[in-house]
Design an enzyme around this catalytic site. Structure first.
Site, PDB file in Angstrom:
ATOM      1  N   SER A  89      10.967  10.718   7.778  1.00 51.21           N
ATOM      2  CA  SER A  89       9.815  11.620   7.842  1.00 51.21           C
ATOM      3  C   SER A  89      10.335  12.978   8.273  1.00 51.21           C
ATOM      4  CB  SER A  89       8.787  11.120   8.860  1.00 51.21           C
ATOM      5  OG  SER A  89       7.834  12.133   9.167  1.00 51.21           O
ATOM      6  N   SER A 113       0.840  -1.198   0.000  1.00 50.04           N
ATOM      7  CA  SER A 113       0.000   0.000   0.000  1.00 50.04           C
ATOM      8  C   SER A 113       0.871   1.242   0.000  1.00 50.04           C
ATOM      9  CB  SER A 113      -0.918   0.024   1.228  1.00 50.04           C
ATOM     10  OG  SER A 113      -0.141   0.095   2.421  1.00 50.04           O
ATOM     11  N   TYR A 137       7.445   7.812  17.145  1.00 51.55           N
ATOM     12  CA  TYR A 137       7.552   7.938  15.693  1.00 51.55           C
ATOM     13  C   TYR A 137       8.726   8.824  15.294  1.00 51.55           C
ATOM     14  CZ  TYR A 137       6.181   8.945  10.868  1.00 51.55           C
ATOM     15  OH  TYR A 137       6.171   9.086   9.497  1.00 51.55           O
ATOM     16  N   ASP A 163       8.072 -10.024   8.220  1.00 53.90           N
ATOM     17  CA  ASP A 163       8.144  -9.097   9.346  1.00 53.90           C
ATOM     18  C   ASP A 163       9.526  -8.477   9.281  1.00 53.90           C
ATOM     19  OD1 ASP A 163       8.497  -7.795  11.746  1.00 53.90           O
ATOM     20  OD2 ASP A 163       7.852  -9.461  13.008  1.00 53.90           O
TER      21      ASP A 163
END
Length: 253
Positions: free
Chosen positions: A146, A15, A159, A57
């Site tokens: 990020s 995805s 995160y 995983d």
């Protein structure tokens, strides 16, 4: 590095950014192995592009080793690795539900940082034995961080620190692998349109997009994939983290 006929691995390929990257690599002629925790999700994209879906995983050593072996048996050792697998936990250290547990923090680190490192080390182990291409190049690794690595918001301690770890991993890995002809870069996306964001009300999506200076919208996964392709093609890009965020700088919350 040219894509046509080259073996590539994309994690989190079922995805979002991973799926878009798998499609872009396949469109360029690469043989793509799609790693994802969900075999069903990876299989849907694999069927679309003629790739190979492999459940894995990323944070588990044995699972990663088995996945790399399957990919190599089908396509040959990979010369391209794109790490897109990740989670986005949101939890305050001192929240309304009480103190953040160590397990909650650990979960983000396991997937985002340890998972990235696990894939990187297994890829490099195989790529070092490949015949060098033009300029001595043997492989390219593209990790995903990020902009939260730089401007983590309230509730993003797990995160943001996991993604900051990915940024910190980039240069020393690139330096270590340089004599082997293996490049390492990282992309730090801003606010991108993903399945999670698409589940929000349209007004919330519009508000998030409007916070981006220019273009004032959510990023789309194809733009991330385009940057991956450029990194793969441009041999001088190495050891760098590249922001793709429309000049956005995250506020505290």
């Amino acid at each position: 590095m040219k894509l046509n006929g080259t073996s590539a691995i994309v994690t989190g390929a079922g995805s979002g950014l991973g799926a878009a990257t798998a499609r872009a690599l396949a469109a360029g002629g690469a043989r793509v192995a799609l790693f994802d925790l969900s075999e069903e999700a990876a299989a849907r994209v694999a069927a679309e592009i003629g790739g190979l879906a492999i459940p894995v995983d990323v944070s588990d050593a044995a699972s990663g080793e088995a996945a790399f072996a399957r990919a190599a048996a089908a396509h040959g050792p990979a010369r391209i690795l794109v790490n897109c697998a990740g989670v986005a936990p949101v939890c305050k250290v001192l929240g309304k539900q009480g103190l953040m547990s160590l397990d909650a923090y650990r979960a983000g680190i396991e997937v985002n940082l340890i998972g990235t490192f696990n894939m990187l080390r297994l890829f490099a182990q195989d790529a070092q034995a490949l015949d060098p291409l033009e300029g001595g190049e043997r492989g390219v690794i593209v990790n995903t961080a990020s902009i939260a690595a730089y401007e983590g918001q309230i509730g993003q301690t797990a995160y943001a620190s996991s993604k900051a770890g990915v940024v910190g991993l980039t240069l020393p890995a690139a330096r270590e692998f340089a004599p082997l002809g293996i490049r390492v870069c990282t992309i730090a996306p801003g606010i991108f349109e993903t399945a999670m964001l698409r589940s929000l009300p349209q007004a919330a999506q519009d508000s998030l997009g409007a916070s981006v200076p220019y273009p004032s919208r959510l990023g789309n996964a194809a733009e991330y994939a385009d940057l991956v392709l450029h990194i793969v093609a441009n041999q001088m890009l190495n050891g760098e983290t590249i922001r793709i965020d429309g000049a956005l700088r995250l506020p505290p919350k």
